[in-house]
Design an enzyme around this catalytic site. Sequence first.
Site, mmCIF file in Angstrom:
data_model
loop_
_atom_site.group_PDB
_atom_site.id
_atom_site.type_symbol
_atom_site.label_atom_id
_atom_site.label_comp_id
_atom_site.label_asym_id
_atom_site.label_seq_id
_atom_site.Cartn_x
_atom_site.Cartn_y
_atom_site.Cartn_z
ATOM 1 C CG ASP A 99 -0.371 -0.021 2.516
ATOM 2 O OD1 ASP A 99 0.871 -0.153 2.608
ATOM 3 O OD2 ASP A 99 -1.113 0.089 3.522
ATOM 4 C CB SER A 100 4.591 1.680 -0.113
ATOM 5 O OG SER A 100 4.761 0.503 -0.885
ATOM 6 C CG ASP B 99 0.253 -4.112 1.935
ATOM 7 O OD1 ASP B 99 0.283 -5.008 2.799
ATOM 8 O OD2 ASP B 99 1.092 -3.188 1.875
ATOM 9 C CE LYS C 194 3.009 -6.057 3.633
ATOM 10 N NZ LYS C 194 2.528 -4.955 4.499
ATOM 11 C CD GLU D 206 0.273 -1.750 8.003
ATOM 12 O OE1 GLU D 206 -0.104 -1.001 8.942
ATOM 13 O OE2 GLU D 206 0.818 -1.317 6.966
ATOM 14 C CD GLU E 70 7.581 -0.619 7.897
ATOM 15 O OE1 GLU E 70 6.656 -1.315 7.438
ATOM 16 O OE2 GLU E 70 7.806 0.567 7.540
HETATM 17 O O1 KIV Z 1 3.471 -1.108 1.709
HETATM 18 C C1 KIV Z 1 4.601 -1.614 1.640
HETATM 19 O O2 KIV Z 1 5.352 -1.405 0.677
HETATM 20 C C2 KIV Z 1 5.016 -2.477 2.736
HETATM 21 C C3 KIV Z 1 6.457 -2.837 2.811
HETATM 22 C C4 KIV Z 1 7.263 -1.672 3.149
HETATM 23 C C5 KIV Z 1 6.694 -3.974 3.736
HETATM 24 O O3 KIV Z 1 4.223 -2.831 3.542
#
Ligand code: KIV
Length: 278
Positions: free
Chosen positions: A49-50, A88, A118, A120, A186
Site C-alpha cells: 500500500d506504499s 496489501d 498481507k 498489518e 518493520e
Molecule cells: O506497503 C509496503 O510497501 C510495505 C512494505 C514496506 C513492507 O508494507
Amino acid sequence: MSATSPVRPVLPPDIRARKGGAPLVVLTAYSTPVARLVDAHCDIVLVGDSVGMVIHGLPSTLGVTLEMMILHGRAVVRGAQRAMPVIDMPFGSYEEGPEQAFRNASRLMAETGAPAVKLEGGQHMAETIAFLTQRGVPVMAHVGLTPQSVNTLGGYKVVGRDAEAAKVMADAKAVEAAGAFSVVLEKVPSGLAGKVTRALAIPTIGIGAGVDCDGQVLVVDDMLGLFTDFRPKFVKRYAELGRAADEAIAAYAAEVRARAFPAAEHSFPDVLPSKEKK
Ligand code: KIV
C-alpha cells in the site's frame, strides 16, 4: 482465473518452507514493467500500500483504497511469471472483523489472481488471520512499525525497544499461531528481530530490522532512487534513477526549445528514397 487455471510456480507453502534457508528476496512493484524486472531476481513481489505514497503522491498509506490495490495488483500479477505476488490489504478493508476481512481479501485474490494477501497487526489481528487462513486466504502478517497505525503510534518510530520488545515478540508469535505463512518485521531493533526470527517457525521478512531476518523487503522506488521525498535510514539506494530521469527530461526540454529534436532520423520524409520504395 478459473478453477482450471495453472497454479503459480511459487505458493505460500513454498515460502514457508524457506525458513532458515537462503534469504528470501522481496521487493514491491506497482506496474507490469517493474513487476517483470523484479520477477527476474526476487522470490516475492509485494504490491504494497506504499503505492499510495510513491505512485499517487498521498501523504500516508491511509488514503489507499481496495480499488487501487486491485488495479495495481492486476498489473503486477501480469508481469510476475515466477515470483509470488502478495497484495496489501488497505486501511479500513479488514479491521472491522474477520467477515469484512474475508470479503475483501477474497476480492483481492479473485480479481487480481494473487495467491496471498498481507495485513498489518499482531495479537489483535490473530482471530482475523485464523479466519482467513482456515478459508483459503494465505496471509503474510506485518508487525513492529505498522504504517497504517501511524496516528496511534505517534509517527514512523522504531518499535520494540526496551519494554516494547516483549509485545513485538508476542505479536509475532500470535500471527504465527494464527496461521500466517510469513511475517514482515518493520523498523524493529536488529537484536530483537534476530530473537523473533529464531523463535518462529515461519520466515521473518525484515525492513529496517537488521540482517538476521529470513528475508528482506524494500520499496522498489526507494532503492532505485525514484522516490526522493524522504529517505528512511533503512533504505539503501542501489541506483539514482530519479536523477537520471531528471537529466534526461532536462535534455529533452532543451533540445525541443532549441529545435534540435526531432532530428531527421526521427522524422518521416515526404518522398521515400528510391531503393526503399521496392
Ligand atoms: O506497503 C509496503 O510497501 C510495505 C512494505 C514496506 C513492507 O508494507
